[in-house]
Design a protein around this motif. Structure first.
Motif, PDB file in Angstrom:
ATOM      1  N   VAL A  13       0.887  -1.155   0.206  1.00  0.00           N
ATOM      2  CA  VAL A  13       0.000  -0.025  -0.030  1.00  0.00           C
ATOM      3  C   VAL A  13       0.725   1.200  -0.209  1.00  0.00           C
ATOM      4  O   VAL A  13       0.673   2.122  -0.638  1.00  0.00           O
ATOM      5  N   GLY A  20       1.718   7.187  -6.110  1.00  0.00           N
ATOM      6  CA  GLY A  20       0.561   8.030  -6.320  1.00  0.00           C
ATOM      7  C   GLY A  20       0.913   9.499  -5.968  1.00  0.00           C
ATOM      8  O   GLY A  20       0.697  10.298  -6.778  1.00  0.00           O
ATOM      9  N   GLN A  21       1.766   9.447  -5.070  1.00  0.00           N
ATOM     10  CA  GLN A  21       2.036  10.922  -4.329  1.00  0.00           C
ATOM     11  C   GLN A  21       3.035  11.629  -5.399  1.00  0.00           C
ATOM     12  O   GLN A  21       3.131  12.975  -5.802  1.00  0.00           O
ATOM     13  N   ASN A  24       1.124  13.050  -7.936  1.00  0.00           N
ATOM     14  CA  ASN A  24       0.450  14.099  -7.397  1.00  0.00           C
ATOM     15  C   ASN A  24       1.133  15.624  -7.825  1.00  0.00           C
ATOM     16  O   ASN A  24       0.542  16.580  -7.971  1.00  0.00           O
TER      17      ASN A  24
ATOM     18  N   ILE B  35      -5.947   5.128   3.910  1.00  0.00           N
ATOM     19  CA  ILE B  35      -4.907   6.093   4.533  1.00  0.00           C
ATOM     20  C   ILE B  35      -5.370   7.275   3.584  1.00  0.00           C
ATOM     21  O   ILE B  35      -5.420   7.281   2.384  1.00  0.00           O
ATOM     22  N   PHE B  37      -5.139  10.278   2.217  1.00  0.00           N
ATOM     23  CA  PHE B  37      -3.965  10.868   1.958  1.00  0.00           C
ATOM     24  C   PHE B  37      -4.489  12.412   1.531  1.00  0.00           C
ATOM     25  O   PHE B  37      -3.425  13.262   1.268  1.00  0.00           O
ATOM     26  N   LEU B 105      -7.874   4.450  -2.009  1.00  0.00           N
ATOM     27  CA  LEU B 105      -6.400   5.244  -1.886  1.00  0.00           C
ATOM     28  C   LEU B 105      -6.080   6.070  -3.036  1.00  0.00           C
ATOM     29  O   LEU B 105      -5.751   7.069  -3.018  1.00  0.00           O
ATOM     30  N   ILE B 109      -6.011  10.454  -3.256  1.00  0.00           N
ATOM     31  CA  ILE B 109      -5.084  11.186  -4.070  1.00  0.00           C
ATOM     32  C   ILE B 109      -5.596  12.081  -4.801  1.00  0.00           C
ATOM     33  O   ILE B 109      -5.259  13.228  -4.908  1.00  0.00           O
ATOM     34  N   SER B 112      -6.701  14.863  -2.700  1.00  0.00           N
ATOM     35  CA  SER B 112      -5.578  15.852  -2.489  1.00  0.00           C
ATOM     36  C   SER B 112      -5.307  16.683  -3.578  1.00  0.00           C
ATOM     37  O   SER B 112      -5.425  17.918  -3.471  1.00  0.00           O
TER      38      SER B 112
END
Lengths: 426, 312
Positions: A13, A20-21, A24, B35, B37, B105, B109, B112
């Motif tokens: 995960v 994923g971030q 972002n 989570i 985010f 999840l 994102i 976010s």
């Protein structure tokens, strides 16, 4: 057993989350740009006149977006004035169009943006803002034969690459670092100096030049610390600097960090003055640092604003059009755009190959003063001015250099005597 | 020695903020195993709204003392972020509660990114400076040593301790807390016992967001600035803190946050001399993530993470 299984899930995960971030940070900013070239490609022949595109690149998102927007405004003001006046090149009426792109202050994105300009067949590029983005982009413009004038990239390496298409209208960091180093030792009487930089091409380059100059003058560098251009917390590095008891703290970086840094120095009770380059000689620095800005020093290549020949007029026009204050480099993007068009007029062509030689030997008198390039593309006679915050405003302390200031590294030794002379006048 | 104490103080201040934010991650994870985010962005919105509210309060009633203006601004900002937290759960996560774990999840994102862009539309791209309502905020000397601490920093530590203690007491002693713990252990059975799961989950988001708003406001006050991008890094650090303490465990989040703040501060202060200049202080941010990797390798359930094992 269950524990082990759980850890596997958790790390999977997390790995996914990390990916994923990553997206972002990149994804959202690319989307709006991706749509742009398609839209820009259309209006090639509006109403019989030739449309000439000029590219402009700067970070329009991120924590120095205010500076990027300022640069864009300078270029836009020039373009709008030219269009209002009407320019004829090669017997044809020319309409200029500004293609402004966001390079996010990121070297990778800068090359993407540069490629986009090449694909859009721009006649020239004004930009980029940061040294770190200007340097890698220069190669792409050079390969495509597109002239590039940076209004604000001061890292010496930009013009050292040997590209015929690379120019800048601002004094480079060899001149600036030297002026600051001399200023710290001669005027501030600093014996022990701590240096921080943000590890960007600009910040590190300027800090290195400063260190050389200060050491050359006999000052001791008691601490060399580093941060990055996203950071807001400097307590840890400032605490270790405090232990070394410097007379002056030098920061090579931008206002978004320098503001909080000045504030945190005050919090820690560090009495040393903060000194830096053009990256934080801005109104934003004073806003962010609040009362901690008082008494701090920063330099700016070029003449003091009130000594720039066309500044008052430019300031009025700028405020009327954008209803906001000039941050730092807008006069330089304005000049860069104007002199690029001036070269086109002289060559009587908007073809980059034809007007490039004219650009290289141009002598232009702009808002920021006379502009002339040396064989490397650096501006000849770049002055450096040191400012101090007094009563919530940047006040001129000293102007160093002037007509004979070195655009290259070689004549650097000749300068100190002359620099001192200049400072005494102030 | 004084330098070292100062680094500890710096670390405690930073750690208190991490801890407050980490609680938001860990509460949601404890109940939904999700989570969230988007929590970092909630913190960012909290910071931006507080700045706006403080400007509003000072323009309506100029001359009020700084602490009062700050409290008023905060009290206006908290409900806004609460509504935001509630809506995020309602709109983005609830419809996906039965979906595979990866789906929420990815949605997190997405939320976010959306929040970041919306903040950029509302507040613009330049950093906002925190209004100078505390006046001079001159540093105090600690223990007569050359160690400085300011009023804002003291406020951060005290407020963080109070809020964290309050939350722990609430979860352990009140009916709502019991319902939360029950939902976290087994949502179906808790539902059969008459706990309204949806309300409890909403409450978790609302509480976490409120704590996030306070952390955001303190962050903005401490660094005297905030922009639309602060949520990403601070969110990631706080998430690391939550994992370090054992995600899903409240006391763990507090411990993890403070530990991370101390590790970062002391690490950045001494890495240069320790590695003989080979690594410099620009590696400050790697500590958080080095810690994350070490925890995942050697103690995946975190420092206090028994609950995780219990659940699996």
């Amino acid at each position: 057993m269950t524990l082990a299984r759980y850890s596997l899930i958790a790390s999977a995960v997390l790995a996914l989350a990390a990916c994923g971030q990553q997206q972002n940070t990149e994804q959202p900013k690319q989307d709006p740009n991706a749509a742009k070239p398609a839209a820009d490609a259309k209006p090639a022949d509006a109403g019989g006149e030739a449309v000439v595109k000029i590219g402009h690149a700067a970070p329009l998102t991120g924590n120095i977006a205010h500076l990027g927007k300022d640069n864009e405004n300078g270029a836009r003001l020039a373009i709008d004035e030219l269009n209002a006046k009407g320019v004829e090149i090669g017997g044809k009426k020319v309409k200029f169009e500004l293609l402004s792109e966001d390079d996010q202050g990121d070297p990778k994105t800068a090359t993407t943006v540069a490629q986009r300009f090449v694909d859009a067949k721009v006649a020239g590029v004004v930009g980029h803002l940061n040294s770190g983005t200007t340097i890698p982009a220069a190669k792409i413009y050079s390969d495509a034969g597109i002239p590039q004038i940076s209004p604000s990239a001061t890292n010496p390496d930009y013009t050292k690459q040997g590209f015929k298409t690379a120019f800048r209208v601002i004094a480079n960091d060899i001149a600036q670092g030297k002026a600051l180093g001399d200023f710290a030792v001669d005027n501030l009487k600093a014996k022990k100096i701590a240096i921080i930089d943000d590890r960007t091409a600009y910040g590190q380059g300027l800090a290195d030049e400063f260190e050389k100059a200060a050491k050359g003058k006999g000052a001791e560098i008691v601490k060399r610390e580093f941060t990055n251009n996203q950071a807001t917390d400097f307590m840890a590095i400032l605490t270790s600097i405090k232990g070394a008891k410097p007379d002056v703290v030098f920061y090579g970086g931008m206002d978004a960090q320098a503001g909080p840094m000045a504030k945190q120095m005050k919090k820690l009770g560090i009495a040393a003055k903060l000194l830096g380059g053009d990256g934080f000689q801005s109104g934003e620095f004073i806003k962010l640092a609040g009362d901690a800005a008082e008494g701090q020093f920063a330099s700016q290549p070029g003449l003091a604003k009130d000594k720039m020949p066309g500044y008052a007029d430019f300031n009025t026009k700028y405020k009327a059009k954008f209803n906001t204050d000039i941050q730092i480099y807008a006069p330089y993007t304005y000049d860069a755009t104007m002199l690029m068009v001036e070269a086109m007029k002289k060559a009587n062509s908007t073809d980059s190959k034809v007007y490039l030689p004219e650009l290289a030997k141009i002598e232009y008198s702009g808002v920021t003063g006379p502009v002339k390039f040396d064989e490397k593309g650096d501006v000849v006679g770049g002055t450096v001015t040191v400012y101090q915050v007094k009563g919530g405003k940047w006040e001129v302390m000293a102007s160093v250099g002037g007509a004979a200031a070195p655009a290259a590294a070689a004549p650097a030794e000749a300068k100190p005597a002359e620099a001192k002379k200049e400072e005494k006048k102030q | 020695m004084e330098t070292f104490i100062q680094q500890i103080v710096n670390g405690l201040v930073m750690g208190s903020m991490y801890a407050l934010i980490a609680l938001g991650y860990t509460m949601v994870y404890g109940i939904l195993s999700l989570i969230n985010f988007a929590h970092g962005e909630v913190v960012m919105i909290g910071a931006m709204v507080t700045i706006t509210c403080i400007n509003l309060v000072s323009s309506i009633a100029p001359g009020l003392p700084g602490s009062l203006v700050f409290t008023a601004g905060l009290l206006m900002a908290i409900p806004i972020t609460m509504v935001l937290g509630f809506s995020i759960e309602r709109i983005a996560y609830r419809p996906l509660r039965k979906a595979p774990r990866l789906t929420p999840l990815i949605t997190a994102i997405g939320v976010s990114i959306t929040l970041q862009q919306v903040a950029m539309l509302i507040w613009g791209r330049s950093p906002r400076s925190f209004p100078a309502i505390f006046g001079e905020d001159a540093p105090h000397k600690l223990f007569n040593l050359d160690v400085s601490i300011t009023n804002i920093q003291i406020t951060i530590i005290v407020l963080a301790i109070l809020l964290m203690a309050g939350l722990l007491i609430m979860v352990e002693k009140t009916k709502l807390g019991r319902a939360m713990r029950a939902t976290s252990q087994n949502p179906e059975v808790a539902g059969l016992m008459g706990v309204n799961i949806n309300t409890i989950i909403s409450m978790t988001f609302v509480l976490g967001s409120a704590l996030g708003a306070v952390a955001g406001a303190l962050y903005a006050a401490n660094y005297s600035r905030a922009d639309a991008y602060i949520g990403f890094m601070i969110g990631l650090k706080a998430f690391t803190a939550a994992v370090l303490g054992g995600i899903g465990n409240l006391a763990g989040a507090v411990l993890g946050g403070i530990a991370l703040g101390l590790i970062e501060s002391v690490g950045a202060g001494y890495i240069g001399p320790l590695t003989n200049g080979f690594l410099g202080s620009h590696y400050q941010d790697i500590f958080a993530f080095a810690v994350l990797i070490l925890v995942l390798v050697f103690r995946p359930s975190g420092l206090l993470g028994e609950r995780v094992a219990e659940r699996a």
